[in-house]
Design an enzyme around this catalytic site. Structure first.
Site, PDB file in Angstrom:
ATOM      1  N   TRP A 116      23.259  73.245  41.311  1.00  0.00           N
ATOM      2  CA  TRP A 116      23.319  71.827  40.943  1.00  0.00           C
ATOM      3  C   TRP A 116      22.048  71.469  40.171  1.00  0.00           C
ATOM      4  O   TRP A 116      20.949  71.861  40.560  1.00  0.00           O
ATOM      5  CB  TRP A 116      23.421  70.954  42.217  1.00  0.00           C
ATOM      6  CG  TRP A 116      23.321  69.498  41.854  1.00  0.00           C
ATOM      7  CD1 TRP A 116      24.344  68.678  41.478  1.00  0.00           C
ATOM      8  CD2 TRP A 116      22.120  68.708  41.794  1.00  0.00           C
ATOM      9  NE1 TRP A 116      23.855  67.435  41.167  1.00  0.00           N
ATOM     10  CE2 TRP A 116      22.492  67.425  41.359  1.00  0.00           C
ATOM     11  CE3 TRP A 116      20.768  68.969  42.048  1.00  0.00           C
ATOM     12  CZ2 TRP A 116      21.575  66.390  41.186  1.00  0.00           C
ATOM     13  CZ3 TRP A 116      19.841  67.943  41.873  1.00  0.00           C
ATOM     14  CH2 TRP A 116      20.250  66.666  41.459  1.00  0.00           C
ATOM     15  N   ASP A 157      29.841  53.236  36.845  1.00  0.00           N
ATOM     16  CA  ASP A 157      29.835  54.392  37.745  1.00  0.00           C
ATOM     17  C   ASP A 157      30.100  53.947  39.180  1.00  0.00           C
ATOM     18  O   ASP A 157      30.606  52.849  39.447  1.00  0.00           O
ATOM     19  CB  ASP A 157      28.498  55.153  37.579  1.00  0.00           C
ATOM     20  CG  ASP A 157      28.646  56.641  37.832  1.00  0.00           C
ATOM     21  OD1 ASP A 157      28.678  57.033  39.016  1.00  0.00           O
ATOM     22  OD2 ASP A 157      28.744  57.419  36.865  1.00  0.00           O
ATOM     23  N   ASP A 158      29.731  54.786  40.096  1.00  0.00           N
ATOM     24  CA  ASP A 158      29.978  54.629  41.542  1.00  0.00           C
ATOM     25  C   ASP A 158      29.504  53.261  42.063  1.00  0.00           C
ATOM     26  O   ASP A 158      28.485  52.744  41.601  1.00  0.00           O
ATOM     27  CB  ASP A 158      29.172  55.745  42.241  1.00  0.00           C
ATOM     28  CG  ASP A 158      29.672  56.035  43.631  1.00  0.00           C
ATOM     29  OD1 ASP A 158      30.526  55.288  44.123  1.00  0.00           O
ATOM     30  OD2 ASP A 158      29.193  57.026  44.219  1.00  0.00           O
ATOM     31  N   CYS A 211      33.989  65.666  36.072  1.00  0.00           N
ATOM     32  CA  CYS A 211      32.627  65.740  36.593  1.00  0.00           C
ATOM     33  C   CYS A 211      32.728  66.321  37.989  1.00  0.00           C
ATOM     34  O   CYS A 211      33.695  66.066  38.704  1.00  0.00           O
ATOM     35  CB  CYS A 211      32.055  64.321  36.637  1.00  0.00           C
ATOM     36  SG  CYS A 211      30.471  64.182  37.476  1.00  0.00           S
ATOM     37  N   ARG A 244      27.236  65.105  51.679  1.00  0.00           N
ATOM     38  CA  ARG A 244      27.056  63.778  51.072  1.00  0.00           C
ATOM     39  C   ARG A 244      27.897  62.747  51.829  1.00  0.00           C
ATOM     40  O   ARG A 244      28.547  61.887  51.251  1.00  0.00           O
ATOM     41  CB  ARG A 244      27.425  63.780  49.593  1.00  0.00           C
ATOM     42  CG  ARG A 244      26.651  62.717  48.802  1.00  0.00           C
ATOM     43  CD  ARG A 244      27.172  62.518  47.392  1.00  0.00           C
ATOM     44  NE  ARG A 244      26.320  61.605  46.642  1.00  0.00           N
ATOM     45  CZ  ARG A 244      26.736  60.856  45.636  1.00  0.00           C
ATOM     46  NH1 ARG A 244      27.982  60.900  45.235  1.00  0.00           N
ATOM     47  NH2 ARG A 244      25.895  60.059  45.010  1.00  0.00           N
ATOM     48  N   LYS A 252      36.020  58.553  34.834  1.00  0.00           N
ATOM     49  CA  LYS A 252      35.099  59.655  35.114  1.00  0.00           C
ATOM     50  C   LYS A 252      35.537  60.182  36.470  1.00  0.00           C
ATOM     51  O   LYS A 252      35.337  59.511  37.484  1.00  0.00           O
ATOM     52  CB  LYS A 252      33.661  59.147  35.154  1.00  0.00           C
ATOM     53  CG  LYS A 252      32.656  60.166  35.662  1.00  0.00           C
ATOM     54  CD  LYS A 252      31.235  59.599  35.628  1.00  0.00           C
ATOM     55  CE  LYS A 252      30.237  60.578  36.227  1.00  0.00           C
ATOM     56  NZ  LYS A 252      28.863  60.045  36.173  1.00  0.00           N
ATOM     57  N   TRP A 253      36.198  61.317  36.495  1.00  0.00           N
ATOM     58  CA  TRP A 253      36.770  61.878  37.731  1.00  0.00           C
ATOM     59  C   TRP A 253      35.742  62.839  38.325  1.00  0.00           C
ATOM     60  O   TRP A 253      35.501  63.914  37.777  1.00  0.00           O
ATOM     61  CB  TRP A 253      38.075  62.594  37.394  1.00  0.00           C
ATOM     62  CG  TRP A 253      38.771  63.227  38.551  1.00  0.00           C
ATOM     63  CD1 TRP A 253      38.224  64.015  39.529  1.00  0.00           C
ATOM     64  CD2 TRP A 253      40.170  63.155  38.869  1.00  0.00           C
ATOM     65  NE1 TRP A 253      39.183  64.436  40.417  1.00  0.00           N
ATOM     66  CE2 TRP A 253      40.385  63.920  40.043  1.00  0.00           C
ATOM     67  CE3 TRP A 253      41.265  62.522  38.280  1.00  0.00           C
ATOM     68  CZ2 TRP A 253      41.647  64.068  40.615  1.00  0.00           C
ATOM     69  CZ3 TRP A 253      42.514  62.675  38.849  1.00  0.00           C
ATOM     70  CH2 TRP A 253      42.702  63.438  40.017  1.00  0.00           C
ATOM     71  N   ASP A 254      35.168  62.421  39.448  1.00  0.00           N
ATOM     72  CA  ASP A 254      34.079  63.181  40.061  1.00  0.00           C
ATOM     73  C   ASP A 254      34.597  63.981  41.256  1.00  0.00           C
ATOM     74  O   ASP A 254      35.700  63.739  41.768  1.00  0.00           O
ATOM     75  CB  ASP A 254      32.992  62.189  40.516  1.00  0.00           C
ATOM     76  CG  ASP A 254      31.596  62.791  40.491  1.00  0.00           C
ATOM     77  OD1 ASP A 254      31.474  64.027  40.521  1.00  0.00           O
ATOM     78  OD2 ASP A 254      30.636  62.007  40.454  1.00  0.00           O
ATOM     79  N   ASN A 259      32.338  65.625  44.462  1.00  0.00           N
ATOM     80  CA  ASN A 259      30.933  65.805  44.829  1.00  0.00           C
ATOM     81  C   ASN A 259      30.618  66.691  46.020  1.00  0.00           C
ATOM     82  O   ASN A 259      29.509  66.616  46.549  1.00  0.00           O
ATOM     83  CB  ASN A 259      30.296  64.433  45.056  1.00  0.00           C
ATOM     84  CG  ASN A 259      29.785  63.848  43.750  1.00  0.00           C
ATOM     85  OD1 ASN A 259      29.213  64.572  42.945  1.00  0.00           O
ATOM     86  ND2 ASN A 259      30.009  62.579  43.532  1.00  0.00           N
ATOM     87  N   ASP A 274      23.976  66.818  36.207  1.00  0.00           N
ATOM     88  CA  ASP A 274      23.287  65.602  36.638  1.00  0.00           C
ATOM     89  C   ASP A 274      21.841  65.603  36.161  1.00  0.00           C
ATOM     90  O   ASP A 274      21.166  64.585  36.225  1.00  0.00           O
ATOM     91  CB  ASP A 274      23.306  65.491  38.171  1.00  0.00           C
ATOM     92  CG  ASP A 274      24.590  64.836  38.670  1.00  0.00           C
ATOM     93  OD1 ASP A 274      25.306  64.230  37.846  1.00  0.00           O
ATOM     94  OD2 ASP A 274      24.871  64.927  39.878  1.00  0.00           O
TER      95      ASP A 274
HETATM   96  C1  GLA Z   1      27.744  62.518  40.945  1.00  0.00           C
HETATM   97  C2  GLA Z   1      27.792  62.437  39.433  1.00  0.00           C
HETATM   98  C3  GLA Z   1      26.838  61.367  38.949  1.00  0.00           C
HETATM   99  C4  GLA Z   1      27.205  60.051  39.568  1.00  0.00           C
HETATM  100  C5  GLA Z   1      27.228  60.155  41.087  1.00  0.00           C
HETATM  101  C6  GLA Z   1      27.780  58.898  41.721  1.00  0.00           C
HETATM  102  O1  GLA Z   1      26.525  63.004  41.379  1.00  0.00           O
HETATM  103  O2  GLA Z   1      27.527  63.675  38.866  1.00  0.00           O
HETATM  104  O3  GLA Z   1      26.871  61.278  37.537  1.00  0.00           O
HETATM  105  O4  GLA Z   1      28.473  59.655  39.090  1.00  0.00           O
HETATM  106  O5  GLA Z   1      28.013  61.244  41.529  1.00  0.00           O
HETATM  107  O6  GLA Z   1      27.825  58.951  43.082  1.00  0.00           O
END
Ligand code: GLA
Length: 742
Positions: free
Chosen positions: A209, A375-376, A530, A452, A485-487, A489, A552
């Protein structure tokens, strides 16, 4: 003209592409063995090729058949090395004697040739399939070679889909169980690639990461080297592509390079084998640690694709083949250019309000941004990363009037609107989890490990996949959303699912199906892939997403290396790169605005600045640079990349030249990360220009810095970047546009 040729006398198949070939043949006993692959020595008549390819003694026969170059090396016959297929038959074709019962199941499969045909537009399972137009729609030939086990009615079909102009073959397998009992497939590749015997080095991505895609070049020594991922996404520590060359026989610009990449976003493996005989092969397929595939009578399984080829133009040529293939045959909407994006993450993190997003959007529009992505933090109880994931409804406490006022403003400002989502995940502190604690991957009576603060939804349950599609679909139906933006994590652990061990494939299938359904229902919707940065980048995903979040880590110094590595396999147009703060949030390092832009402009430009920190002059500089990016964008996003200086190999000097195929325009981008005092580096010699043409070279302000012939630029090099003296004279980075004069 067909690229696929078959000589019935020799029972030899030859795939002849633009600059390379691939050949295999059928032996007397029906086994299918590789004859050779590599770049073609100039223009060669097909007949000449066909007549000469089977006369060589296979050097591996001396070791009996143990290391023969089977197109599908199976666990059966004599098999002392790694294999591409292993099947357990609970019952043999002939009933066993009573005393043999303990020897079951029969772990022996011997695929033998039955027939072959050429089909058009045949596709692997989970093929890149967004359902939208791709740039090139010309039908492609697929050679299907049907094999069957020597004793059981168990079929194995080998597929080879050919893209001759880019020297690319997509390989996959289809298994067909026509025996009367269920069989267990214990090992399965999408394809095996053989190289001419010898000693090789491999170039690949490594990292973690925040340090994705860092290139590593290493010798393949006798034995096995395994690259893989077990977390349910493509991964940060590696990426499913490679470039292989005989040691010392390739450079960035010359030499045969055999390359490959997997079109799969789940647990994958690339297993490199250097045998004692110096036979070398690569098995690309499923990762096997928790692999299981049962085939009921009559059932089939088609694998995803292993994309591979050979370029005679070194590592750079291999990258360009993959880039062109991805741009033309994989990506959706690829006729459109990627917009300049703003992303709110590093500006506001979870502290989202209508006011601060509106303010960011207004400044973003004023500097030339075209897509504003929030974003989030906009949904459910998501005020931090401990709660709310899974509740995909707009947070009342943040947006009392819903998203409409913000979206209206973004649209009034002339931008598209995008939203962050992380559909596969759930915080235990969420309404969804309280309602459905069973909807997550877990084993009964065992801990559910959070990462997380989140767990992974069980996409083995069709109702979960349906629920996620429904909520995302509703979001797009209820709001004019242009972009997700489909994340994703976290990696999966404790993979207990109603789907059993098949969850590893079911999850990917579920993700792909939601992408495909969303895109079908909303053809105007764009999606960025993402996964905590660059954790989900592969050809399978690029067949569904328009662009990817590269890392990131937005530190321009680190990004030079990350992007150089990314470019080994993937084209600049999908590589989202943001300009963020002067003092980087991940590394604490200070970088000039010039360097940050010069590095970010190598891909799909994004901005992640907190505008309130910027002076009027800095905002003006952003405006000027974004306008310049729009001017160079068609070249950056549609051109062919030549890495004139590869950062990791060249002491930290990275120089990219991106040229349109007709040589009418080019972009030159230099970033000097490290340069020792007193070294006078030669100017970089450009590539693929028209030698007799005169090119006008301009900088970001439109100032012409000179006119030179293509010949000068390709022989003496780019003037002005030669000498690095004292601080005042050094060029740290710059981006220039070259335009051919009429
Ligand atoms: C991940 C993404 C970031 C951001 C965060 C939000 O880490 O890579 O760009 O969107 O989540 O929680």
């Amino acid at each position: 003209m067909s690229a696929i040729h078959f000589d019935p006398k020799q029972r030899l198949f030859l795939v002849k592409m633009r600059t390379s070939y691939y050949a295999f043949r059928i032996l007397e006993d029906g086994q299918v063995v590789h004859c050779g692959s590599g770049s073609l020595p100039g223009v060669v008549e097909t007949d000449a090729l066909l007549s000469g390819l089977n006369v060589y003694e296979d050097p591996n026969y001396i070791w009996e058949s143990q290391s023969r170059r089977y197109e599908i090396p199976a666990f059966g016959d004599v098999s002392y090395h790694d294999i591409g297929l292993k099947v357990a038959f609970p019952q043999p074709a002939v009933p066993p004697a009573v005393h043999e019962a303990a020897n079951l199941p029969v772990r022996d499969v011997r695929p033998r040739y039955v027939s072959h045909e050429i089909r058009t537009d045949e596709k692997p399972w989970l093929a890149p399939a967004h359902g939208l137009p791709v740039r090139k729609t010309a039908p492609r030939e697929t050679l299907c070679v049907r094999l069957k086990d020597a004793t059981c009615d168990f079929g194995v079909t080998l597929f080879y889909r050919i893209t001759p102009e880019h020297d690319i073959i997509e390989r996959w397998l289809e298994l067909e169980n026509n025996t009367p009992v269920e069989v267990a497939v214990e090992s399965l590749v999408f394809g095996t690639v053989h190289l001419p015997n010898g000693r090789y080095e491999v170039t690949r991505a490594a990292g973690c990461w925040g340090r994705e895609f860092v290139p590593v070049r290493q010798n393949l020594e006798q034995g096995r080297m395994i690259l893989d991922q077990q977390g349910l996404n493509t991964g940060h520590a590696g990426n499913p592509f490679y470039l292989l060359n005989a040691r010392g026989n390739a450079t960035e610009t010359a030499g045969d390079v055999w390359f490959g990449a997997l079109a799969y976003s789940g647990n994958w493996s690339l297993r490199f084998e250097a045998l004692p005989t110096e036979a070398v092969r690569v098995h690309g397929g499923y990762e096997l640690s928790d692999f299981s595939l049962s085939l009921a009578p009559g059932a089939t399984h088609r694998t995803p694709a292993f994309v591979h080829g050979c370029s005679g133009e070194g590592w750079g040529g291999a990258s360009r083949s993959m880039h062109r293939f991805i741009r033309e045959y994989v990506l959706p909407h690829s006729a459109e250019l990627r917009p300049v994006l703003y992303n709110s993450w590093e500006a506001t993190y979870f502290d989202i309000t209508l006011e601060n997003q509106t303010a960011l959007a207004r400044t973003a529009a004023s500097v030339g941004v075209e897509l504003f992505c929030m974003d989030d933090g906009w949904f459910g109880g998501r005020r931090h990363d401990c709660a709310g994931l899974g509740d995909w409804t707009v947070s009342e406490s943040v947006f009392s009037g819903g998203l409409k006022p913000l979206i209206d403003e973004v649209k009034r400002l002339g931008m598209k609107f995008g939203l962050w989502v992380e559909p596969e995940m759930i915080n235990p502190d969420s309404d969804l989890y309280r309602a459905h604690p069973d909807w997550v991957l877990h084993f009964p009576g065992r801990p559910r490990t959070e990462s997380r603060n989140q767990l992974v939804l069980d996409f083995g349950r069709p109702e979960v996949v349906e629920h996620i599609f429904t909520v995302l679909n509703r979001l797009v139906a209820d709001h004019p959303i242009d972009f997700f933006k489909w994340d994703m994590n976290r990696y999966a652990s404790e993979p207990g699912s109603v789907a059993g061990k098949a969850i590893w494939r079911k999850h990917v299938e579920g993700v792909y199906s939601i992408y495909d359904r969303l895109r079908k229902a909303h053809p105007g919707l764009d999606i960025q892939s993402c996964s905590g940065g660059g954790g989900r980048v592969d050809i399978g995903m690029l067949g569904r997403a328009d662009q990817v979040w590269t890392s990131d880590n937005t530190d321009a110094y680190d990004r030079v290396f990350i992007q150089d590595g990314f470019s080994l396999a993937y084209p600049p147009r999908v590589m989202e790169s943001w300009v963020t703060h002067e003092k980087n949030h991940q590394t604490g390092r200070i970088a000039s605005l010039d360097l940050r832009f010069d590095v970010a402009m190598r891909g799909a430009l994004g901005i992640g600045l907190a505008f309130s920190d910027l002076s009027a002059e800095e905002l003006d500089a952003c405006r000027c640079k974004i306008a310049f990016y729009k001017k160079i964008r068609p070249v950056v996003q549609e051109g062919d990349l030549y890495r004139l200086s590869f950062g990791p190999d060249h002491g930290g000097v990275s120089i990219w030249e991106i040229v349109l195929p007709d040589a009418s325009r080019a972009v030159y981008s230099i970033a000097v990360i490290h340069h020792l005092q007193g070294i006078h580096r030669a100017p970089a010699r450009l590539k693929a220009l028209a030698p007799a043409a005169i090119y006008a070279i301009t900088d970001e302000r439109g100032a012409e810095i000179g006119r030179y012939s293509g010949f000068q630029l390709m022989t003496l090099g780019m003037p002005g970047d030669t000498v690095f003296g004292g601080a005042g004279q050094s060029i740290r980075s710059r981006t220039l546009l070259l335009e051919r004069m009429k």
